[in-house]
Scaffold this motif. Structure first.
Motif, short mmCIF file in Angstrom:
data_model
loop_
_atom_site.label_atom_id
_atom_site.label_comp_id
_atom_site.label_asym_id
_atom_site.label_seq_id
_atom_site.Cartn_x
_atom_site.Cartn_y
_atom_site.Cartn_z
N LEU A 169 25.18 -5.48 50.38
CA LEU A 169 25.77 -4.76 49.25
C LEU A 169 25.60 -3.25 49.46
N PRO A 170 26.31 -2.44 48.70
CA PRO A 170 26.20 -0.99 48.88
C PRO A 170 24.78 -0.45 48.70
N ASP A 171 23.94 -1.13 47.90
CA ASP A 171 22.57 -0.63 47.69
C ASP A 171 21.61 -1.09 48.78
N GLY A 172 22.13 -1.81 49.79
CA GLY A 172 21.28 -2.26 50.89
C GLY A 172 20.75 -3.66 50.74
N SER A 173 20.84 -4.24 49.56
CA SER A 173 20.39 -5.62 49.36
C SER A 173 21.45 -6.57 49.90
N SER A 174 21.09 -7.85 50.01
CA SER A 174 22.03 -8.86 50.48
C SER A 174 22.35 -9.82 49.35
N SER A 220 32.01 -6.88 48.00
CA SER A 220 32.68 -5.99 47.06
C SER A 220 32.40 -6.40 45.62
N ASP A 221 32.41 -7.71 45.36
CA ASP A 221 32.20 -8.22 44.00
C ASP A 221 30.73 -8.40 43.66
N GLY A 222 29.89 -8.50 44.70
CA GLY A 222 28.49 -8.85 44.49
C GLY A 222 27.76 -8.09 43.41
N PRO A 223 27.95 -6.77 43.28
CA PRO A 223 27.19 -6.03 42.27
C PRO A 223 27.44 -6.48 40.84
N TRP A 224 28.57 -7.15 40.57
CA TRP A 224 28.85 -7.53 39.18
C TRP A 224 29.09 -9.02 38.97
N VAL A 225 29.01 -9.83 40.02
CA VAL A 225 29.29 -11.26 39.89
C VAL A 225 28.30 -11.93 38.94
N ILE A 226 27.02 -11.62 39.09
CA ILE A 226 26.01 -12.25 38.23
C ILE A 226 26.25 -11.90 36.76
#
Length: 583
Positions: free
Chosen positions: A495-500, A439-445
Motif C-alpha cells: 500500500l502507499p503507506d508501506g504496509s501490505s 489501490s483500494d486497500g486503504p479503504w476496503v476495510i
C-alpha cells in the motif's frame, strides 16, 4: 541434470523443426531471420525451454531461440539486430481487462485522478468554464472520494452537493465520472438537461442520490448515469457523423499509443458497442490497429440475434477477435454499487445494487453458449459473484455437451469463502486486477470490515491454490495501464503507506508474470499463438530495463519498457542504447 538435459534437447528439436536443420550449429540456415535479438535473457515462460540468451524472428513468428552464436548464424544483410546487453525479453504483456475507447477518451478530458480534494476539482471546473462556449459540456474523469485528503464542506452520503459546480458553471453542463466508471457527479445544468428532478424515480439498477429533502445532490450511481449519458448524446447529435467518427478514431489511436508504450501487445477490450466494432474493423482493414484486440460486445439494447454476425476470430491478420459478450451483475465497491451478501459496514442500510435481472442474464448466457460466444460477467460483490456462479452452473448443466467454454468473471473482487473453490470446479476464469487490491486497500476495510476483507477480498493466492485460472489486467483507465505497477502489486500487495494488504494473498513473481501472459492468452483461447516465447508463436514481446523476476523487490516498480515488438515489428522504443539495423 536429467530435467536440464531434457529441456536443452527440446530447444534444439523445436528450433531444428523451424529451421529445417538437424541441429542449430550456425553453418547453413535455410532462411535468414528478419530480426535477431541477442546477448540478453530470454524469459520464454515455456516449461520445455531453458532460459536462453537469443531469439530469431521470421515474418511475424518466432523462428528459433538459443545462444547468441546460434542466432547470429541466421543474420543476413537485411536482418535487424537488437543487442540487449544483458537485458531481459519477456512475452508481450496481455492486458486482460481494460476499456480501449475510454482509455483514449479520458486523455481528452480533465484528469481528476490527482485531485487532492473536492476544492481542487471545483477549481479545475472553474478554469475550464472560462475556456468553453456556453452550452458546451465539461467532462472529467477519475475522482474518488476515498482518496481525498479532506471531506467536502457539505456532505451527504460522504459526497458533496452539486451547488459548488452549479455556481461556477451555470451555463455549461458538467459531468465528472468516478474512477470506477460506475458513478458520475454532475452539476445543476446537467441535471436539468437530463430531466432529473426531485420526482424522478430511481431507474432499475441505479440510484439518484438525494438530500434529506429529496433533492438530487448530483451523484448518479450505475444506470442512473444513463439519464445524463442520453442528454450528452443529444448534444453530440448536433455534430456531423464525420466529426464524431474522427474523434472516436483519435481516441482509439491515443489509447493504442499508450498501450504499446507500456509493453501491451494484446488488449482485452471489455465491453464495446457494435458501432465501435465497426470502427475497429475499418482500422483493421486499413492496417491501423497497432495493438491486437480481443473484444467483448456490450449488448446494451441490441437484440441478441444481431450479435451473431459480429463474431470474428483473427480478423485483420490476427489483430481483431470478437468472440465474447460482456454482461454486468453489479457496480463498484468504491461507489457503494457492489452487490453484497451482507450490508456495507459504512452504509448499513445498503447491500449495493444488482444492475441486471437474473432472467435477462440467463437469456444472454443461453444465447452465448448456443452461438459460440464466451460470456464474461462483471461481478465485484460477494453476492454478485455467487449469483453469476449459480447462473453459469445452471447454464452449463442445461448444455452438458459443451466443454472448454472458459467463461469468465471480470473482477471476482470480493468472494465468500464458500465460492472460491467453485471457479476451478466449474472451469470459470477469475479475470482479476492485482492493482485494484493496492489501490483500494486503504479503504476496503471501511467498506466491508476486516473479516470479510481477510476472507475473500482480492483472494489471488486462494484462487490460484484452488487450481482456478487467474488472469490479470489493470481495468484501464480505472487504473493506469501499467503492467509493471500491476506486477508489483501482485507480488507485494504493498500500500502507499508501506504496509501490505493481506500479504498472504501474494503471488510469486513467476505466477504474476504468467497471469499477465500465459493465463491471459488462455482466457482468450489464444494460448497456441501467444503467452510464451516459443518457436512458431507470434513474435510479440517486450524488452525491459530490469529483470522483474530476480531484481530486489524495491527495484521492480522502477523497471521500464524499453522496446515493444508486435507481429515481429518494433512498434515502440524508449532507449537509445538498444540499437537495431542491418548486420
Amino acid at each position: 541434470m536429467e530435467k536440464k538435459w531434457t529441456s536443452a534437447v527440446s530447444v534444439l528439436v523445436i528450433t531444428a523443426m523451424f529451421l529445417g536443420l538437424s541441429g542449430v550449429d550456425g553453418k547453413a540456415a535455410a532462411e535468414r531471420a528478419d530480426l535477431v535479438i541477442k546477448n540478453g535473457k530470454i524469459v520464454t515462460l515455456d516449461p520445455a525451454i531453458n532460459l536462453t540468451e537469443a531469439l530469431a524472428v521470421k515474418g511475424n513468428r518466432i523462428k528459433a531461440v538459443g545462444t547468441t552464436q546460434e542466432m547470429e548464424a541466421l543474420i543476413g544483410p537485411s536482418t535487424k539486430v537488437i543487442d540487449l546487453k544483458g537485458r531481459p525479453v519477456i512475452p508481450g504483456f496481455i492486458e486482460g481487462h481494460g476499456h480501449l475507447p475510454a482509455l483514449g477518451r479520458v486523455q481528452m478530458m480533465l484528469d481528476l485522478t490527482m485531485a487532492r480534494n473536492w476544492d481542487d476539482i471545483v477549481a479545475m471546473i472553474a478554469e475550464a468554464a472560462q475556456r468553453v462556449e456556453p452550452g458546451a459540456w465539461i467532462q472529467g474523469w477519475g475522482w474518488h472520494q476515498e482518496k481525498w485528503d479532506k471531506p467536502p464542506r457539505s456532505v451527504i452520503d460522504g459526497l458533496p452537493t452539486h451547488h459548488d459546480l452549479s455556481g461556477i458553471s451555470p451555463h455549461n453542463p458538467v459531468r465528472l465520472t468516478h474512477a470506477s466508471g460506475h458513478a458520475s457527479f454532475v452539476n445543476g445544468k446537467a441535471l436539468e438537461l437530463a430531466g432529473i428532478g426531485p420526482d424522478t424515480p430511481d431507474p432499475p439498477g441505479g440510484e439518484i442520490v438525494r438530500d434529506p429533502n429529496g433533492q438530487p445532490i448530483g451523484m448518479l450511481r450505475e444506470s442512473a448515469q444513463d439519464f445524463v449519458r442520453d442528454a450528452f448524446e443529444r448534444y453530440q447529435a448536433q455534430r456531423s457523423a464525420e466529426d464524431i467518427r474522427a474523434e472516436q478514431t483519435k481516441q482509439v489511436q491515443l489509447a493504442m499509443k499508450k498501450a504499446v508504450s507500456h509493453g501491451i501487445t494484446t488488449f482485452h477490450d471489455c465491453g464495446v458497442s457494435l458501432d465501435t466494432i465497426d470502427l475497429y474493423k475499418k482500422l483493421a482493414d486499413e492496417g491501423l490497429l497497432q495493438v491486437r484486440l480481443y473484444v467483448m460486445i456490450k449488448p446494451d439494447k441490441t437484440p441478441f440475434e444481431n450479435l451473431a454476425a459480429y463474431r470474428l476470430v483473427d480478423y485483420g491478420n490476427g489483430f481483431l477477435t470478437v468472440r465474447s459478450i460482456k454482461l454486468f451483475m453489479d457496480g463498484a465497491l468504491g461507489a457503494h454499487g457492489a452487490w453484497l451478501l451482507e450490508p456495507y459496514t459504512d452504509k448499513p442500510e445498503s447491500t449495493g445494487l444488482p444492475t441486471a435481472s437474473i432472467d435477462g442474464m440467463t437469456r444472454a448466457a443461453a444465447f452465448g453458449i448456443e452461438h459460440g460466444f464466451q460470456i464474461n460477467t462483471h461481478a465485484i460483490g460477494d453476492r454478485a459473484n455467487r449469483e453469476v456462479l449459480d447462473l453459469y452452473e445452471k447454464v452449463f448443466r442445461a448444455h452438458p455437451g459443451q466443454r472448454g467454454l472458459r467463461w469468465r468473471i471480470e473482477h471476482a473482487q470480493h468472494l465468500h469463502p464458500d465460492d472460491i473453490p467453485r471457479f476451478a470446479a466449474l472451469g470459470v476464469i477469475a479475470s482479476m486486477q492485482a492493482v485494484h487490491a493496492t489501490s483500494d486497500g486503504p479503504w476496503v476495510i471501511k467498506r466491508i470490515g476486516e473479516q470479510r476483507a481477510r476472507e475473500g477480498a482480492y483472494a489471488w493466492r486462494k484462487l490460484w491454490d484452488s487450481k482456478a485460472v487467474v488472469s490479470n489486467g489493470t481495468d484501464a483507465p480505472v487504473e493506469d495501464i501499467d503492467p509493471i505497477a500491476n506486477f508489483h502489486a501482485a507480488v507485494t500487495r504493498r500500500l502507499p503507506d508501506g504496509s501490505s494488504f493481506f500479504p498472504e494473498q501474494r503471488l510469486t513473481r513467476e505466477e504474476a508474470l504468467k497471469s499477465y501472459t500465459v493465463n491471459n492468452a488462455y482466457a482468450a483461447f489464444e494460448e497456441h499463438i501467444k503467452g510464451t516465447l516459443t518457436p512458431g508463436k507470434l513474435a510479440d514481446m517486450v524488452v525491459l530495463s530490469e529483470d522483474i523476476l530476480t531484481v530486489p523487490e524495491d527495484r521492480i516498480a522502477g523497471a521500464r519498457v524499453l522496446c515493444t515488438i508486435i507481429d515481429g515489428k518494433i512498434v515502440y522504443e524508449n532507449d537509445a542504447a538498444i540499437r537495431h539495423g542491418g548486420s
